[in-house]
Enzyme design. Structure first.
Site, PDB file in Angstrom:
ATOM      1  N   LYS A 161       0.818  -1.223   0.000  1.00  0.00           N
ATOM      2  CA  LYS A 161       0.000   0.000   0.000  1.00  0.00           C
ATOM      3  C   LYS A 161       0.847   1.266   0.000  1.00  0.00           C
ATOM      4  CE  LYS A 161      -4.150  -1.978   0.237  1.00  0.00           C
ATOM      5  NZ  LYS A 161      -5.172  -1.845  -0.815  1.00  0.00           N
ATOM      6  N   GLU A 200      -9.685   5.903   3.199  1.00  0.00           N
ATOM      7  CA  GLU A 200     -10.494   4.811   3.739  1.00  0.00           C
ATOM      8  C   GLU A 200      -9.552   3.642   3.973  1.00  0.00           C
ATOM      9  OE1 GLU A 200     -10.010   5.160   0.508  1.00  0.00           O
ATOM     10  OE2 GLU A 200      -9.302   3.104   0.187  1.00  0.00           O
ATOM     11  N   SER A 254       1.629  -9.721  -0.740  1.00  0.00           N
ATOM     12  CA  SER A 254       1.285  -8.301  -0.639  1.00  0.00           C
ATOM     13  C   SER A 254       1.541  -7.688   0.731  1.00  0.00           C
ATOM     14  CB  SER A 254      -0.183  -8.106  -1.023  1.00  0.00           C
ATOM     15  OG  SER A 254      -1.022  -8.937  -0.238  1.00  0.00           O
TER      16      SER A 254
HETATM   17  C1  LIG Z   1      -1.704  -6.896   2.682  1.00  0.00           C
HETATM   18  C2  LIG Z   1      -2.861  -6.597   1.786  1.00  0.00           C
HETATM   19  N1  LIG Z   1      -2.981  -7.276   0.628  1.00  0.00           N
HETATM   20  C3  LIG Z   1      -4.006  -7.061  -0.214  1.00  0.00           C
HETATM   21  C4  LIG Z   1      -5.004  -6.135   0.089  1.00  0.00           C
HETATM   22  C5  LIG Z   1      -6.142  -5.975  -0.874  1.00  0.00           C
HETATM   23  O1  LIG Z   1      -6.087  -4.756  -1.572  1.00  0.00           O
HETATM   24  P1  LIG Z   1      -5.732  -4.706  -3.110  1.00  0.00           P
HETATM   25  O2  LIG Z   1      -6.610  -5.688  -3.800  1.00  0.00           O
HETATM   26  O3  LIG Z   1      -6.005  -3.304  -3.499  1.00  0.00           O
HETATM   27  O4  LIG Z   1      -4.291  -5.060  -3.256  1.00  0.00           O
HETATM   28  C6  LIG Z   1      -4.921  -5.400   1.276  1.00  0.00           C
HETATM   29  C7  LIG Z   1      -5.947  -4.419   1.614  1.00  0.00           C
HETATM   30  O5  LIG Z   1      -5.985  -3.836   2.654  1.00  0.00           O
HETATM   31  C8  LIG Z   1      -3.817  -5.635   2.151  1.00  0.00           C
HETATM   32  O6  LIG Z   1      -3.687  -4.987   3.304  1.00  0.00           O
END
Ligand SMILES: Cc1ncc(COP(=O)(O)O)c(C=O)c1O
Length: 393
Positions: A89, A111, A377
């Site tokens: 993020k 948000e 992620s």
């Molecule tokens: C670690 C992590 N991965 C994935 C996501 C999902 O978001 P996005 O689909 O925008 O990557 C989030 C959302 O808060 C997150 O904190």
């Protein structure tokens, strides 16, 4: 590029900017200026410097040997969990705070679901010396307590969203309401590839550093600058968009998106938008969303706060509808199991969101020489209390 957004902000039939009149000036200004601004040499220099010295990029591409042995193939992890603040993020919030400063804004709103985007926003607001308000569903405030504490320490005000399912969608509604009331001094840092044009394209561009690095790292480590497959989880879709971005036009790369099945697709407690969704407008963009016959949002559910969203970004709706991406779902129990599997095989505790991407592994037929990259992620510190409930299962 084949999957680029058009001038009006559409990917095929999805996207656009269905905004209230009061936000027209803000959105029109962003639409007119974002590409020139973010492509300027000065912006790129500052963005890349912060990604390197502040975020800690490039994030490693790690060959997961024991996980690979288990699935009899070659699995690499793109380590977004090692970024400052613990997820992908921050890539986006660094880009957007530079933009907000450039536009002369003094107040930042955001948000958040899992709290990762809230923390990343509070972090860059502190860095830039700007006031910051983060909207978060009441239910998410409870289940992501460590991130709420971090936002407060960073000086942000965390405002609870108490309507609907008290999760991400409701927080987004509150943030949009705030923006409508403060259009002049406030910049809204949206946390995924959702919302009105130009946000989905802008966020995808900021996150595209993930696939840019992946190309260089794969070339150095494997001798080929593309993998056979990329797996990413999808909430709104920003980590997936970033991981796919530079491979979208390369049909040799299979793109797998993993949605949260919750308690099961047919259980009435799910967030599998692409399976359960139909076309409609949510948060100012035309996309796939979970809605009833009257167009009322069906409340989503997932054990993972970051995947608990009833829509997906318009880019993903487009990629899914023309078959470029393949969608799998992972239910709560499968994600927990996958989270433990990575932890015990590799010593890495993944975020519950990323655990959904890992939960795709048992569902795929791998060939031994294939190269698969899983976009990790985020890290799982924020989810420990949830994981520990399942410790002996
Ligand atoms: C670690 C992590 N991965 C994935 C996501 C999902 O978001 P996005 O689909 O925008 O990557 C989030 C959302 O808060 C997150 O904190």
């Amino acid at each position: 590029m084949k999957y680029e957004v058009d001038q009006l902000g559409f990917y095929g039939r999805y996207g656009g900017a269905f905004i209230p009149e009061l936000l027209h000036k803000n959105i029109a200004e962003l639409q007119a200026r974002y590409l020139d601004l973010i492509n300027s040499q000065d912006f790129q220099r500052r963005f890349n410097r912060l990604l390197c010295d502040y975020v800690g990029r490039p994030s490693p591409l790690y060959f997961a040997k024991r996980l690979s042995e288990k699935y009899q193939t070659k699995i690499y992890l793109k380590r977004e969990d090692l970024n400052h603040t613990g997820s992908h993020k921050i890539n986006n919030t660094i880009g957007q705070i530079l933009l907000a400063k450039h536009l002369g804004k003094t107040r930042i709103i955001a948000e958040t679901g899992a709290g990762q985007h809230g923390v990343a926003t509070a972090t860059v607001a502190a860095l830039a010396g700007l006031e910051c308000v983060v909207y978060m569903g009441e239910k998410d405030i409870e289940r992501q307590a460590p991130n709420v504490a971090r936002m407060k320490m960073l000086g942000a005000t965390v405002k609870p969203a108490t309507s609907g399912s008290k999760t991400l969608k409701d927080a987004t509604n509150e943030a949009i309401r705030d923006w409508i009331n403060h259009p002049d001094d406030t910049y809204y840092i949206i946390g995924s590839v959702v919302g009105p044009h130009p946000y989905p394209d802008m966020v995808a561009r900021f996150q595209s550093v993930i696939s840019e690095e992946m190309m260089q790292q794969l070339a150095a480590q494997t001798g080929r600058d593309y993998p056979d497959r990329i797996i990413a989880c999808i909430g709104g879709g920003s980590n997936a968009a970033g991981a796919y971005y530079h491979f979208l036009d390369n049909d040799k790369v299979e793109l797998v998106s993993v949605e949260a099945g919750g308690l099961g697709i047919d259980s009435g407690h799910s967030a599998a938008t692409s399976v359960l969704g139909t076309d409609g407008v949510i948060h100012a963009s035309l996309t796939k969303l979970m809605q009833d016959e009257d167009g009322q949002i069906i409340e989503p559910y997932s054990i993972s706060a970051g995947l608990d969203y009833p829509g997906i970004g318009p880019l993903h709706a487009h990629l899914i509808s023309n078959g470029r991406t393949k969608v799998l779902t992972a239910n709560d129990d499968e994600a927990i199991k996958a989270g433990y599997e990575l932890t015990r095989l590799e010593g890495i505790i993944p975020a519950l969101e990323s655990a959904h991407a890992l939960a795709a592994l048992p569902k795929i037929k791998f060939k031994p020489d294939e190269i698969t990259v899983v976009n990790l992620s985020g890290r799982g510190d924020k989810d420990l209390a949830t994981y520990l409930k399942y410790l002996n299962d």
